[in-house]
Design an enzyme around this catalytic site. Structure first.
Site, PDB file in Angstrom:
ATOM      1  N   LYS A  22     -14.152   6.228  97.993  1.00 27.98           N
ATOM      2  CA  LYS A  22     -14.202   5.457  99.242  1.00 27.98           C
ATOM      3  C   LYS A  22     -15.643   5.224  99.678  1.00 27.98           C
ATOM      4  CE  LYS A  22     -13.639   7.815 103.250  1.00 27.98           C
ATOM      5  NZ  LYS A  22     -14.702   7.675 104.245  1.00 27.98           N
ATOM      6  N   ASN A  23     -16.443   6.299  99.673  1.00 34.77           N
ATOM      7  CA  ASN A  23     -17.786   6.182 100.255  1.00 34.77           C
ATOM      8  C   ASN A  23     -18.774   5.443  99.355  1.00 34.77           C
ATOM      9  OD1 ASN A  23     -16.850   7.381 102.517  1.00 34.77           O
ATOM     10  ND2 ASN A  23     -17.710   9.408 102.097  1.00 34.77           N
ATOM     11  N   ARG A  92     -16.544   3.337 111.149  1.00 37.82           N
ATOM     12  CA  ARG A  92     -17.977   3.312 111.457  1.00 37.82           C
ATOM     13  C   ARG A  92     -18.796   2.657 110.356  1.00 37.82           C
ATOM     14  NH1 ARG A  92     -19.521   6.940 115.149  1.00 37.82           N
ATOM     15  NH2 ARG A  92     -21.572   6.866 114.225  1.00 37.82           N
ATOM     16  N   CYS A 116     -17.800  10.302 117.315  1.00 38.66           N
ATOM     17  CA  CYS A 116     -16.464  10.398 116.723  1.00 38.66           C
ATOM     18  C   CYS A 116     -16.063  11.850 116.613  1.00 38.66           C
ATOM     19  CB  CYS A 116     -16.408   9.684 115.382  1.00 38.66           C
ATOM     20  SG  CYS A 116     -17.185  10.614 114.082  1.00 38.66           S
ATOM     21  N   ARG A 121     -23.230  11.018 115.763  1.00 40.83           N
ATOM     22  CA  ARG A 121     -23.453  10.039 114.705  1.00 40.83           C
ATOM     23  C   ARG A 121     -24.166   8.760 115.171  1.00 40.83           C
ATOM     24  NH1 ARG A 121     -18.281   9.686 110.898  1.00 40.83           N
ATOM     25  NH2 ARG A 121     -19.847   9.077 109.380  1.00 40.83           N
ATOM     26  N   ASP A 304     -18.402  17.014 103.424  1.00 44.84           N
ATOM     27  CA  ASP A 304     -17.054  16.462 103.248  1.00 44.84           C
ATOM     28  C   ASP A 304     -16.107  17.422 102.510  1.00 44.84           C
ATOM     29  OD1 ASP A 304     -17.891  14.235 104.576  1.00 44.84           O
ATOM     30  OD2 ASP A 304     -18.077  12.958 102.810  1.00 44.84           O
ATOM     31  N   VAL A 326     -24.770  19.570 108.829  1.00 43.65           N
ATOM     32  CA  VAL A 326     -24.947  18.108 108.788  1.00 43.65           C
ATOM     33  C   VAL A 326     -24.424  17.463 110.082  1.00 43.65           C
ATOM     34  CG1 VAL A 326     -24.369  15.977 107.547  1.00 43.65           C
ATOM     35  CG2 VAL A 326     -24.884  18.076 106.268  1.00 43.65           C
ATOM     36  N   ARG A 396      -6.849   7.160 105.381  1.00 41.89           N
ATOM     37  CA  ARG A 396      -8.146   6.482 105.375  1.00 41.89           C
ATOM     38  C   ARG A 396      -8.928   6.796 104.104  1.00 41.89           C
ATOM     39  NH1 ARG A 396     -11.716   7.182 110.535  1.00 41.89           N
ATOM     40  NH2 ARG A 396     -12.914   5.878 109.135  1.00 41.89           N
TER      41      ARG A 396
END
Ligand code: EPZ
Length: 417
Positions: A22-23, A92, A116, A121, A304, A326, A396
């Protein structure tokens, strides 16, 4: 809204194929704005965030046709420069249209994302970098308005190695006049994937994957034809599931160089890690050692994977300290894991996880993408039934998660609530 029902306690065994990341896919989709196309992107995961990105491209005027895990995007007729609040609020990563639109059209209007579920962020570093390249930026009614006749190459030091910031500035710099140098750039594999795609389009980029990336702007770019890299976070989630259920799971397409921090932590936990052909295997230990982790930008332990690893540590033999360095608020899964019997306390950015002999199924609620994944893992290892609501968060970022877990022997099903 659908729910997941999991009857836990089964050892998972077998092999799953990892979907496209996804990223990596999201910035690639927005990079299509840099040249008229038609572009083709393959190995695209079918996820809600990908559909949102496609919807945004279509709203800007692009022709988007997706079928069977690939998409064709033609961006010759871009007639809107605006990423509206509704879409940015939903996802985002929509702010990644800023660099490409500004570079190719000299203007962009993008809703400022709010905070969020995992932290504030801000995007101040994206904006500071674009200003250093000569963009004029104003804030108007919650929107960032950016203009530039032509972006100019610049030397930009990023105070934090921001992933999205590095991507936005790298894309912007491909069409700028002169050379841009990004210092303290993010080194995530997804940055390298984006750079490879841009190189294929004719961009001049050196150093992607290191902390200094140098981009020499060109007059124009060609269409992209590119396959998205495999999702290292999805792969990691399955490997942690193997460790939690004393199972043996292989991830096909899981790339070990992208996951060194996680794999070495899994070995410390007592799991066995092996690569055979294109498959990365993890065999879970009978007894889970408690180990400490601290999340960091790549190549450090990925934020993540923090929630999923915490679910594993909930079953550790001792005490584990988990520090989130992070994001400021990424412990939303803790309360839900506690409802399943986990012994976790939080002080500041550190969670102290005292391992328990077993987790107990319970009704729980997903709060964000990776938090949801940690609840699925906890449910798979728990003694009885876990019911997870608000699983739209999972959709998502994980493609066919329950089907893939079922193929490994899990008792998991999606039911309409
Ligand atoms: C990307 O988010 C990922 N999203 C996130 O994936 C991931 O958690 C994160 O990188 C870190 O690895 C995508 O790639 C679409 P950052 P991004 O900018 O780019 C601060 C998931 O679950 N910061 O590297 O938004 C920021 O607040 C997710 O798939 C500034 O202060 O992350 C954060 O504390 C969620 N100013 C830190 O830097 C800025 O201008 C890292 O954020 C930008 C960031």
């Amino acid at each position: 809204m659908d729910k997941l029902i999991i009857h836990g306690g089964r050892r998972l065994a077998g092999e799953v194929t990892v979907s496209g990341a996804k990223n990596a896919a999201l910035p690639l989709l927005f990079a299509t704005l840099l040249a008229p196309g038609p572009h083709r992107i393959g190995n695209l995961p079918r996820l809600r965030d990908i559909s949102t990105a496609e919807r945004l491209l279509a709203e800007l005027g692009a022709e988007v046709e997706s079928s069977n895990g690939s998409v064709r995007v033609a961006t010759a007729q871009i007639n809107s420069m605006e990423a509206p609040y509704d879409l940015v609020r939903t996802m985002r990563a929509s702010v990644l249209v800023l660099g490409p639109l500004l570079a190719r059209y000299g203007r962009a209007r993008v809703s400022l994302p709010g905070g969020c579920a995992i932290g504030a962020r801000p995007i101040n570093l994206h904006l500071k970098g674009l200003e250093a390249m000569g963009a004029e930026i104003h804030l108007d009614h919650g929107y960032v308005e950016a203009r530039a006749t032509r972006l100019q190459g610049a030397r930009i030091y990023l105070d934090i190695p921001t992933v999205g910031g590095t991507e936005n500035l790298m894309m912007a710099a491909t069409l700028a006049k002169g050379v841009t140098v990004l210092e303290n750039a993010a080194r995530e594999p997804e940055i390298v994937d984006l750079a490879k795609a841009l190189l294929g389009m004719g961009a001049r980029i050196e150093g992607a994957g290191t902390d200094t990336i140098s981009i020499e702007g060109v007059e124009e770019l060609a269409p992209m034809d590119y396959l998205v890299m495999p999702d290292r976070i999805e792969a990691g989630t399955f490997l942690v599931a193997a460790a939690m259920t004393a199972g043996r799971v292989g991830v096909k397409g899981g790339c070990s160089e992208h996951m060194e921090a996680l794999l070495s932590k899994l070995e410390e936990v007592g799991a066995t890690v092996a690569t055979e052909a294109q498959t990365l295997w993890v065999t879970g230990p009978e007894e889970i050692n408690s180990v400490n982790i601290k999340t960091q930008p790549h190549p450090g332990f990925p934020t993540d994977m923090q929630a999923q690893f915490m679910a594993l540590m909930a079953l550790g033999k001792g005490t584990s300290m988990i520090t989130e360095a992070v994001f400021e608020n990424r412990f939303m899964h803790v309360c839900e894991l506690q409802r399943m019997g986990a012994d976790i306390s939080i002080e500041g950015h550190t969670a102290t996880v005292k391992g328990v002999a077993g987790l107990l199924g319970a009704p729980v609620m997903a709060t964000d993408l990776r938090a949801s994944a940690s609840l699925v893992l906890a449910g798979l290892a728990a003694d009885n039934t876990t019911e997870i609501s608000r699983i739209y968060h999972l959709d998502r970022g994980y493609e066919k998660l329950e089907e893939k877990f079922r193929s490994l022997g899990a008792d998991i099903e999606r039911v309409p609530a």
